[in-house]
Design a protein around this motif. Sequence first.
Motif, PDB file in Angstrom:
ATOM      1  N   PRO A 154       0.816  -1.229   0.000  1.00  0.00           N
ATOM      2  CA  PRO A 154       0.000   0.000   0.000  1.00  0.00           C
ATOM      3  C   PRO A 154       0.844   1.270   0.000  1.00  0.00           C
ATOM      4  N   TYR A 155       2.021   1.230   0.617  1.00  0.00           N
ATOM      5  CA  TYR A 155       2.905   2.401   0.595  1.00  0.00           C
ATOM      6  C   TYR A 155       3.320   2.732  -0.835  1.00  0.00           C
ATOM      7  N   LYS A 156       3.676   1.710  -1.587  1.00  0.00           N
ATOM      8  CA  LYS A 156       4.090   1.923  -2.978  1.00  0.00           C
ATOM      9  C   LYS A 156       2.917   2.421  -3.829  1.00  0.00           C
ATOM     10  N   LEU A 157       1.735   1.839  -3.622  1.00  0.00           N
ATOM     11  CA  LEU A 157       0.570   2.257  -4.400  1.00  0.00           C
ATOM     12  C   LEU A 157       0.129   3.673  -4.036  1.00  0.00           C
ATOM     13  N   LEU A 158       0.260   4.041  -2.777  1.00  0.00           N
ATOM     14  CA  LEU A 158      -0.094   5.409  -2.373  1.00  0.00           C
ATOM     15  C   LEU A 158       0.812   6.426  -3.059  1.00  0.00           C
ATOM     16  N   ARG A 159       2.091   6.131  -3.155  1.00  0.00           N
ATOM     17  CA  ARG A 159       3.015   7.023  -3.853  1.00  0.00           C
ATOM     18  C   ARG A 159       2.643   7.134  -5.336  1.00  0.00           C
ATOM     19  N   PHE A 160       2.212   6.010  -5.912  1.00  0.00           N
ATOM     20  CA  PHE A 160       1.840   6.035  -7.332  1.00  0.00           C
ATOM     21  C   PHE A 160       0.564   6.845  -7.554  1.00  0.00           C
ATOM     22  N   PHE A 161      -0.472   6.615  -6.758  1.00  0.00           N
ATOM     23  CA  PHE A 161      -1.753   7.304  -6.956  1.00  0.00           C
ATOM     24  C   PHE A 161      -1.667   8.787  -6.595  1.00  0.00           C
ATOM     25  N   ASN A 171      -8.045   9.066  -6.233  1.00  0.00           N
ATOM     26  CA  ASN A 171      -8.443   9.610  -4.931  1.00  0.00           C
ATOM     27  C   ASN A 171      -9.202   8.586  -4.100  1.00  0.00           C
ATOM     28  N   SER A 172     -10.054   7.785  -4.755  1.00  0.00           N
ATOM     29  CA  SER A 172     -10.787   6.737  -4.040  1.00  0.00           C
ATOM     30  C   SER A 172      -9.831   5.682  -3.492  1.00  0.00           C
ATOM     31  N   CYS A 173      -8.845   5.330  -4.305  1.00  0.00           N
ATOM     32  CA  CYS A 173      -7.859   4.338  -3.857  1.00  0.00           C
ATOM     33  C   CYS A 173      -7.016   4.868  -2.712  1.00  0.00           C
ATOM     34  N   ILE A 174      -6.650   6.144  -2.779  1.00  0.00           N
ATOM     35  CA  ILE A 174      -5.870   6.757  -1.702  1.00  0.00           C
ATOM     36  C   ILE A 174      -6.657   6.735  -0.399  1.00  0.00           C
ATOM     37  N   SER A 175      -7.964   6.998  -0.486  1.00  0.00           N
ATOM     38  CA  SER A 175      -8.807   6.999   0.712  1.00  0.00           C
ATOM     39  C   SER A 175      -8.852   5.612   1.358  1.00  0.00           C
ATOM     40  N   VAL A 176      -8.951   4.565   0.522  1.00  0.00           N
ATOM     41  CA  VAL A 176      -9.014   3.194   1.052  1.00  0.00           C
ATOM     42  C   VAL A 176      -7.660   2.768   1.613  1.00  0.00           C
ATOM     43  N   LEU A 177      -6.595   2.985   0.849  1.00  0.00           N
ATOM     44  CA  LEU A 177      -5.261   2.549   1.277  1.00  0.00           C
ATOM     45  C   LEU A 177      -4.792   3.280   2.536  1.00  0.00           C
ATOM     46  N   SER A 178      -5.201   4.520   2.686  1.00  0.00           N
ATOM     47  CA  SER A 178      -4.799   5.279   3.878  1.00  0.00           C
ATOM     48  C   SER A 178      -5.412   4.687   5.142  1.00  0.00           C
ATOM     49  N   ARG A 179      -6.610   4.120   5.014  1.00  0.00           N
ATOM     50  CA  ARG A 179      -7.257   3.512   6.186  1.00  0.00           C
ATOM     51  C   ARG A 179      -6.612   2.195   6.585  1.00  0.00           C
ATOM     52  N   SER A 275     -10.733  -3.049  -9.726  1.00  0.00           N
ATOM     53  CA  SER A 275      -9.551  -2.458 -10.359  1.00  0.00           C
ATOM     54  C   SER A 275      -8.396  -2.318  -9.368  1.00  0.00           C
ATOM     55  N   LEU A 276      -8.727  -1.915  -8.138  1.00  0.00           N
ATOM     56  CA  LEU A 276      -7.679  -1.781  -7.119  1.00  0.00           C
ATOM     57  C   LEU A 276      -7.121  -3.147  -6.736  1.00  0.00           C
ATOM     58  N   LEU A 277      -7.962  -4.166  -6.717  1.00  0.00           N
ATOM     59  CA  LEU A 277      -7.491  -5.512  -6.390  1.00  0.00           C
ATOM     60  C   LEU A 277      -6.425  -5.969  -7.379  1.00  0.00           C
ATOM     61  N   ILE A 278      -6.632  -5.710  -8.665  1.00  0.00           N
ATOM     62  CA  ILE A 278      -5.661  -6.100  -9.688  1.00  0.00           C
ATOM     63  C   ILE A 278      -4.334  -5.389  -9.444  1.00  0.00           C
ATOM     64  N   ARG A 279      -4.400  -4.105  -9.078  1.00  0.00           N
ATOM     65  CA  ARG A 279      -3.171  -3.352  -8.794  1.00  0.00           C
ATOM     66  C   ARG A 279      -2.421  -3.953  -7.601  1.00  0.00           C
ATOM     67  N   VAL A 280      -3.158  -4.285  -6.546  1.00  0.00           N
ATOM     68  CA  VAL A 280      -2.535  -4.843  -5.342  1.00  0.00           C
ATOM     69  C   VAL A 280      -1.920  -6.201  -5.640  1.00  0.00           C
ATOM     70  N   TYR A 284       2.091  -7.301  -5.478  1.00  0.00           N
ATOM     71  CA  TYR A 284       2.570  -8.387  -4.608  1.00  0.00           C
ATOM     72  C   TYR A 284       3.205  -9.511  -5.427  1.00  0.00           C
ATOM     73  N   VAL A 285       2.589  -9.860  -6.549  1.00  0.00           N
ATOM     74  CA  VAL A 285       3.119 -10.942  -7.387  1.00  0.00           C
ATOM     75  C   VAL A 285       4.485 -10.572  -7.947  1.00  0.00           C
ATOM     76  N   ASN A 286       4.661  -9.315  -8.337  1.00  0.00           N
ATOM     77  CA  ASN A 286       5.967  -8.875  -8.845  1.00  0.00           C
ATOM     78  C   ASN A 286       7.052  -9.034  -7.776  1.00  0.00           C
ATOM     79  N   ILE A 287       6.735  -8.625  -6.557  1.00  0.00           N
ATOM     80  CA  ILE A 287       7.697  -8.758  -5.454  1.00  0.00           C
ATOM     81  C   ILE A 287       7.992 -10.230  -5.185  1.00  0.00           C
ATOM     82  N   ARG A 288       6.935 -11.020  -5.144  1.00  0.00           N
ATOM     83  CA  ARG A 288       7.093 -12.447  -4.798  1.00  0.00           C
ATOM     84  C   ARG A 288       7.843 -13.213  -5.878  1.00  0.00           C
ATOM     85  N   CYS A 289       7.553 -12.933  -7.142  1.00  0.00           N
ATOM     86  CA  CYS A 289       8.244 -13.625  -8.235  1.00  0.00           C
ATOM     87  C   CYS A 289       9.716 -13.249  -8.281  1.00  0.00           C
TER      88      CYS A 289
END
Length: 323
Positions: A154-161, A171-179, A275-280, A284-289
């Motif tokens: 979520p830290y990486k995605l927050l920086r991207f969004f 903005n919607s994704c930022i609101s969810v990830l911040s929580r 859409s946010l699920l695909i991003r998450v 994670y898959v990129n890091i894990r692979c």
Amino acid sequence: MLCDATKNIMNGSTLGLNEDVENEMKPILIYIATNPDAPPVEQLGNSLMNILYPTISVQDVTVSSFDKLCSSFHRIRCNPSTVNIFRSFVCSTGFSLSPVAVRFFGQFLLSEFMKVFLQVVSQCNETESTCSSQNAELSVEEEEVLRYVSGFVPYKLLRFFSRFPQNQFANSCISVLSRWKVRNSESLSGNFLSYTKDWIDRVDRGGLFHVQDDVYLFFRRIENVVRVHLNTSMAKVYKNVSLKTKLMDELQKSSSVLSGWNIVTKDLEKSLASSLLIRVLECYVNIRCQSYVNVYMYLRKKYEKQARLSKRGEKSLRKQLRK
């Protein structure tokens, strides 16, 4: 389930009840265990399911709402209408029980029925049946690292969004990830997952993203699916297969992952949540692979190095031919 709950009571102890009360309860417990298809028994099972099912919702059984689950169950158990259900059942079967025995009978049976019901719900939502116990288990060190990665995503995605302040989806994704982040007022609370925070608390110098327990459990569901495929025994199986594509397909089909996702994004619209699920998952898959490939290459080089060292002690072909 009602028969299983009854057998659990009969096989276990009755918590030191009065002997007369125990003797009153035994005949009706035997009746339930030996007559599962009897109309009164079926009606009692349906009645208990109807009053407990709204309480036992898989998406509501989370760390934050477990206390609510217990409170709801005890309210149901103390409700006069619940006592009337057991009183009516006793009357319909023709058994004669004292009011005290009826109350204890209902208390024990409802408690055991709740346990069996929770086990059935948990088993129905377990999708990793093909995963061996060795692959499914996470060591303490792995859980501590997973806790760190759960915050990095979520830290990486927050920086991207944050680069798109005018975009509504961002903005919607930022609101969810911040929580997902743990606030200072919540950081001191401890629970059964506190051991996963030990390492990240030691290395944190103020800049790490500490996630809520429900978010960590969501990422642990992802890891339980991923580790089935990312292991040395599956390397030959996926020799000519895109691991990222395979993992993304498996994760998006996993009801366990989707259930955890609904918990952490319950206030987000369905289309935005997808859409946010695909991003998450992609993050994670990129890091894990990448981690899997690094470990695989390290082990392969280590094996090749050991093979070269073992050949140094062998005699050359020319010396062998002289014999």
